[in-house]
Design an enzyme around this catalytic site. Structure first.
Site, short mmCIF file in Angstrom:
data_model
loop_
_atom_site.label_atom_id
_atom_site.label_comp_id
_atom_site.label_asym_id
_atom_site.label_seq_id
_atom_site.Cartn_x
_atom_site.Cartn_y
_atom_site.Cartn_z
N GLY A 161 8.69 -7.61 9.07
CA GLY A 161 9.97 -7.46 8.39
C GLY A 161 11.16 -7.92 9.21
N GLY A 198 6.68 -6.59 13.29
CA GLY A 198 7.76 -7.56 13.13
C GLY A 198 7.69 -8.40 11.88
N LYS A 207 -4.62 -2.60 7.61
CA LYS A 207 -3.97 -3.03 8.86
C LYS A 207 -4.87 -2.87 10.07
CE LYS A 207 -0.08 -3.88 6.69
NZ LYS A 207 -0.35 -3.33 5.35
N GLU A 231 12.79 -1.78 16.55
CA GLU A 231 11.63 -0.90 16.46
C GLU A 231 11.08 -0.59 17.85
OE1 GLU A 231 9.95 -2.34 12.08
OE2 GLU A 231 9.21 -3.29 13.91
N GLY A 260 5.46 1.76 11.02
CA GLY A 260 4.27 1.09 10.55
C GLY A 260 3.84 0.00 11.51
#
Length: 226
Positions: free
Chosen positions: A100, A98, A124, A106, A85
């Site tokens: 989370g 980032g 988004k 990632e 995502g």
């Protein structure tokens, strides 16, 4: 289910069109990836032969819960596809990630993949990056000095804390500062400036990395390809 959750579910499930038998898959993090992993587990339990490398402990937990077999980079240095995502996607498909806290893993996974597919809901999509504060992962040792260097790039770095005011620690054992740069005019340039700073592990800018963006809307998806 809210309209936004429905959009995330549609985007996550649509990304499975990239997955074939025998593939090794980079499993991103976040609420949209949850739906991808959940659906991938259904296919794995039905006999699809795949393995995933998760970018966070949360993604690993979802994979274990839904039956997606896992591996690591000691077994596979290249991935067939990575699906993840984003917190923001601009018109050039540059990303901020980032939120989370898994940005470093990632980015390693995205860089190791032959194809990097981004899955988001329509909220988004932005005309320019920067409304979402840019996460930067830094070493705990001397973090104040590192944050000071980052501030000299004309931002206000704020140390990320948990709800109980304890310092947030990434899966790598590092700290994260969330940086308000305002509108980011040159994502690649800012990324390069941050990476040159001693003490910076990784930043949440993913410029020119996405190969495809799958956008979920309420009731439909749109696939953006170059």
């Amino acid at each position: 289910m809210t309209n936004q959750d429905n959009a995330k579910k549609l985007a996550g499930e649509a990304s499975l069109s990239h997955i074939e038998n025998g593939m090794t898959i980079g499993l991103g993090s976040g609420s949209t990836v949850y739906w991808m992993i959940r659906k991938l587990g259904e296919h794995a339990r039905a006999g699809l032969d795949v393995k995933g490398i998760p970018s966070s402990w949360q993604s690993a937990a979802w994979a274990n819960e839904y039956g997606v077999p896992l591996t690591d980079f000691s077994e596979a240095q290249k991935l067939d596809v990575a699906i993840d995502g984003a917190d923001e996607v601009d018109g050039q498909w540059d990303l901020i990630k980032g939120g989370g806290g898994a940005l470093a893993r990632e980015k390693i996974i995205a860089a190791a993949a032959r194809k990097f597919v981004v899955i988001v809901d329509e909220s988004k999509l932005v005309s320019r990056l920067g409304d979402f504060k840019l996460p930067v992962e830094i070493l705990p040792f001397g973090w104040e000095a590192t944050a000071g260097q980052i501030a000299e790039l004309d931002c206000n770095p704020i140390l990320r804390c948990n709800d109980d005011n304890s310092v947030f620690v990434s899966d790598n054992g590092n700290y994260i500062v969330d940086c308000d740069f305002g509108a980011i005019q040159e994502p690649t340039t800012l990324h390069q400036q941050l990476k040159q700073l001693t003490g910076v592990v990784e930043d949440g800018l993913f410029p020119d990395m996405a190969d495809e963006v799958i956008v979920g809307y309420h009731g439909r998806v749109e696939v953006l390809r170059g």
